[in-house]
Design an enzyme around this catalytic site. Sequence first.
Site, mmCIF file in Angstrom:
data_model
loop_
_atom_site.group_PDB
_atom_site.id
_atom_site.type_symbol
_atom_site.label_atom_id
_atom_site.label_comp_id
_atom_site.label_asym_id
_atom_site.label_seq_id
_atom_site.Cartn_x
_atom_site.Cartn_y
_atom_site.Cartn_z
ATOM 1 N N LEU A 39 0.871 -1.178 0.000
ATOM 2 C CA LEU A 39 0.000 0.000 0.000
ATOM 3 C C LEU A 39 0.904 1.223 0.000
ATOM 4 C CD1 LEU A 39 -2.791 -0.917 2.603
ATOM 5 C CD2 LEU A 39 -2.976 -0.926 0.111
ATOM 6 N N ASP A 40 0.558 2.233 -0.803
ATOM 7 C CA ASP A 40 1.444 3.407 -0.857
ATOM 8 C C ASP A 40 1.404 4.160 0.467
ATOM 9 O OD1 ASP A 40 -0.792 5.263 -0.926
ATOM 10 O OD2 ASP A 40 -1.076 4.624 -2.999
ATOM 11 N N VAL A 41 2.291 5.097 0.599
ATOM 12 C CA VAL A 41 2.489 5.790 1.888
ATOM 13 C C VAL A 41 1.216 6.464 2.377
ATOM 14 C CG1 VAL A 41 3.838 7.564 3.076
ATOM 15 C CG2 VAL A 41 4.927 6.147 1.340
ATOM 16 N N ALA A 42 0.464 7.068 1.454
ATOM 17 C CA ALA A 42 -0.718 7.833 1.852
ATOM 18 C C ALA A 42 -1.954 6.963 2.044
ATOM 19 C CB ALA A 42 -1.001 8.915 0.814
ATOM 20 N N THR A 43 -1.909 5.690 1.671
ATOM 21 C CA THR A 43 -3.075 4.809 1.778
ATOM 22 C C THR A 43 -3.052 4.080 3.110
ATOM 23 O OG1 THR A 43 -3.069 4.478 -0.615
ATOM 24 C CG2 THR A 43 -4.318 2.910 0.701
#
Length: 416
Positions: free
Chosen positions: A274-278
């Site tokens: 999952l990307d950093v902001a998710t």
Amino acid sequence: MALANAATAAAVSFHPLLSRPSCVLRIGRRLPPLLLRATSSAPDFNITFAEPAPSKKASSPATSAQPLVPWIVRGEDGKPRLSTSPPPEVLQAIALAEAEAKKAARKESLKGQKGAVAAATAAASSASVKAKERKAAPAGPPKFSKAARRFYNENIKETEPQRLAKVLAAAGVASRRTSEELIFQGKVTVNGSVCTSPQTKVDIAKDSIYVNGNRISKKLPPKLYFAVNKPKGYICSCGEESKSVVSLFSDYLKGWNKIQPGLPKPRLFTVGRLDVATTGLIIVTNDGNLITLGEFAQKLAHPSSNVKKEYVVTIDGAVHKKHLIAISEGTKIDGVMCVPDLVEPLAETDTRKTRLKIVVHEGRNHEVRELVQNAGLKVYALKRVRVGRFRLPADLGIGKFVELKQADIKALEGNN
């Protein structure tokens, strides 16, 4: 001479073919024309023929009848007498004999037919069995059920010799790639000898393995599976970064010796990213076996797995019907057309922001963000709430984790 002439004239008069002048007699003499003219006035002979004798084949009705066979029968008075017909007892015996003969002939015919049918059925059955055997013959190695493979991995495979790099990774020394680098650098010894081949087969229960002078435990940690509620700003990395998902387990690993005394600490890693902001659901495990969880991990992480993942997207601003249509039509990501399985607005609690439920099966990098941005909307927050049939527990706080049971792992592999 006169008699000869008279006979000739009579013959000519009798047979019409001899009346032609050019006719030649059987005696080979040609008659002069004058003689022929003279014979035309000769008297006719009255010749008659007897009737032909009757043919032997033709017979009168009287001669064609069956000869009478006398039967001696006893009359009502008890005295014998002659009769032209056999007694009733004889007729009945003849009828019974004929019926028995017909019945026996019919049985023989049916027996022959049944034998032919049985032979044909046996041949067809044999051909069918052979065809089924050919069809059932495995073209490659047999495929076993998940339960059989799990039993094999837990009870048999772990006791078999395995590659050195894989044993080091399972023992929690390092990742498999880093373990291979340690082996190439000559920092690993097996039974007192330096080993520089990662493919060397070792038995952790029998062989003595050292890494940098430290002995590897002869026991491996158990397989662990966790569901984590990933906070925003954390990365999915196996390193020792302070804000990695694995760092959330630091307190758990510190008390490992009290939980599992005598066993090495497990080396954890995330399944997928999952990307950093998710935020939201991410799976963490120490099981890197390609036979058991490896297939499961590939299912969750690879886009071709088609495992459905549900996200809740918070949009900054209003969302109209045209936006929903644009998201539903999909967009191209890395040259591949990605179309979501479901796009549905959720009930609003804040009029300034709109929430959407989006379900995808591709799982490509930044797929949901690309779908929303392609529709002309701005993503305010993104959270994953479901993978397969496993949903993130509602009471699991941000940054917390829960250990999964076998039923939860099966739910992760399935779809609604």
